[in-house]
Design an enzyme around this catalytic site. Structure first.
Site, PDB file in Angstrom:
ATOM      1  N   ASP A 185      -3.124 -18.048   2.253  1.00  0.00           N
ATOM      2  CA  ASP A 185      -4.274 -18.747   1.684  1.00  0.00           C
ATOM      3  C   ASP A 185      -4.797 -19.813   2.642  1.00  0.00           C
ATOM      4  OD1 ASP A 185      -1.810 -19.929   1.247  1.00  0.00           O
ATOM      5  OD2 ASP A 185      -2.287 -20.696  -0.744  1.00  0.00           O
ATOM      6  N   LYS A 215       3.460 -15.314   2.848  1.00  0.00           N
ATOM      7  CA  LYS A 215       3.462 -16.111   1.616  1.00  0.00           C
ATOM      8  C   LYS A 215       4.914 -16.409   1.262  1.00  0.00           C
ATOM      9  CE  LYS A 215       1.048 -18.087  -1.672  1.00  0.00           C
ATOM     10  NZ  LYS A 215       0.269 -19.297  -1.388  1.00  0.00           N
ATOM     11  N   TYR A 237       0.816  -1.214   0.000  1.00  0.00           N
ATOM     12  CA  TYR A 237       0.000   0.000   0.000  1.00  0.00           C
ATOM     13  C   TYR A 237       0.853   1.269   0.000  1.00  0.00           C
ATOM     14  CZ  TYR A 237      -4.090  -2.913   1.092  1.00  0.00           C
ATOM     15  OH  TYR A 237      -5.105  -3.852   1.060  1.00  0.00           O
ATOM     16  N   ASP A 271      -5.322  -6.632   5.999  1.00  0.00           N
ATOM     17  CA  ASP A 271      -6.531  -5.967   5.530  1.00  0.00           C
ATOM     18  C   ASP A 271      -7.588  -6.999   5.165  1.00  0.00           C
ATOM     19  OD1 ASP A 271      -8.334  -4.125   4.597  1.00  0.00           O
ATOM     20  OD2 ASP A 271      -7.136  -3.452   2.906  1.00  0.00           O
ATOM     21  N   ASP A 319     -10.945  -8.537   7.841  1.00  0.00           N
ATOM     22  CA  ASP A 319     -12.339  -8.422   7.410  1.00  0.00           C
ATOM     23  C   ASP A 319     -13.018  -9.789   7.425  1.00  0.00           C
ATOM     24  OD1 ASP A 319     -12.132  -5.734   7.109  1.00  0.00           O
ATOM     25  OD2 ASP A 319     -12.338  -5.699   4.928  1.00  0.00           O
TER      26      ASP A 319
END
Length: 359
Positions: A224, A192, A143, A248, A252
């Site tokens: 994942d 990852k 970001y 992020d 959620d």
């Protein structure tokens, strides 16, 4: 008598109405616990664009830096969707986090007992209780990395760079391990590392930091797999430590386990302890001004503020207890089920206040 100064950024959409209820609860709690609060309002997001032409005015930054902590409602809405990227309301949110040096985002995902049936997960999957803390790095990664557009052999392309330094990873890791020491003493570091070099550095650095916390059980999980495990066996998690973009997404997902995104608070912390507190939901412009939004996420954000920035843990516990108890009686439309009394946003704030007065 201790006095605290709070910067208030009501923002857009339902922001003003949910923040008003949180302030109402904070005032009652302060009176009950013997401290006082002063408020200094400022503009952020779409309302700031309308008033000043930019999403984050310098005056807002100054007020937040001068405060003991900052309370934020929500920003954004379709009115500003056509604005260029550097002038969108969300740019103001990223900007205030950076200006205040807020590198750690704490997002608790817990189920209040009265809302167990509202969770999309079966009771046998949830287990006896669920209380997860997602610790998300907030000012680094993709970001904030280098980005741009280019043309390659006549084909348009775009890129965003995921980059982390060892000091950035160390400081967020210490936040996670410190929290775990006060909770279940388990940290799951999510990355990852089978694909990304930045994740390999992340894992190496977290492993080194873990040596300073021998009591904490450290595990690793690819992002994942973590996304799958959150809906398969969420009770296995205590503290989840992860990067900006992964945090992020995962926070959620974790929030929905609780039954409503309207119940989830968050804290953004830096080196000074003067954090920024906000609900994780958006500005919900479709219901703004109707007095039907759920203020509990913002009220619970105030509880986090009292615990992490203002040094008032008893006041924090008082608010959380009041929220849990009023949910046995009243519900806003987003969490309403038959058998309870449906109330408005302001009535929910009143109910929490009345409960606190009884303590």
């Amino acid at each position: 008598m201790k006095n605290y100064r709070i910067a208030v950024l009501k923002g857009d959409g339902i922001g003003p109405e949910i923040v008003n209820e949180a302030i109402k609860v904070l005032n009652v709690t302060a009176e009950k616990c013997g401290f006082t609060v002063e408020y200094d309002e400022a503009l952020l997001g779409g309302c700031a664009i309308d008033a000043t032409g930019v999403p984050l005015p310098d005056e807002t930054i100054a007020k937040c830096k001068a405060a003991d902590s900052t309370l934020l409602g929500a920003v954004g809405g379709p009115k500003w969707d056509s604005m260029p990227g550097n002038l969108r309301p969300e740019k103001g949110l990223l900007g205030i986090r950076a200006a205040l040096g807020l590198f750690a985002n704490l997002r608790p995902a817990r189920i209040f007992e009265p809302l167990r049936d509202a969770s999309p997960l079966r009771a046998d999957i949830i287990g006896g209780s669920l209380d997860i803390m997602v610790v998300r790095e907030l000012t680094g990664g993709i970001y904030f990395g280098e980005r741009g557009r280019l043309e390659e052999n006549g084909v348009k392309a775009a890129y965003d760079t995921e980059k982390y330094s060892v000091p950035e990873i160390e400081r967020i890791a210490r936040i996670a391990f410190d929290l775990a020491m006060k909770r279940g003493k388990k940290v799951c570091s999510v990355d990852k590392a089978n694909v990304l070099e930045s994740s390999r550095l992340w894992r190496e650095t977290v492993t080194e930091i873990a040596k300073d916390y021998p009591e904490v059980e450290l595990s690793y999980m690819y992002v994942d797999n973590c996304a799958m495990q959150l809906v398969r066996n969420p009770s296995q998690f205590d503290v989840i430590l992860t990067s900006n973009i992964f945090g992020d997404i995962l926070s959620d997902e974790a929030s929905m386990i609780s039954g409503s995104i309207g119940m989830l608070a968050s804290a953004s912390l830096g080196e000074t302890g003067a954090g920024l507190y906000e609900p994780i939901h958006g500005s919900a412009p479709d219901i703004a001004g109707q007095n039907i939004s759920n203020p509990l996420a913002t009220i619970l954000s105030v509880a986090m503020m009292l615990k992490y920035s203002l040094g008032q843990p008893e006041a924090s516990d008082m608010i959380e207890k009041a929220v849990a108890e009023v949910l046995n009686e009243v519900r806003t439309p987003d969490i309403y089920v038959e058998g309870f009394r449906k109330v408005s946003c302001s009535e929910m704030g009143d109910a929490v206040c009345e409960r606190i007065k009884l303590y």
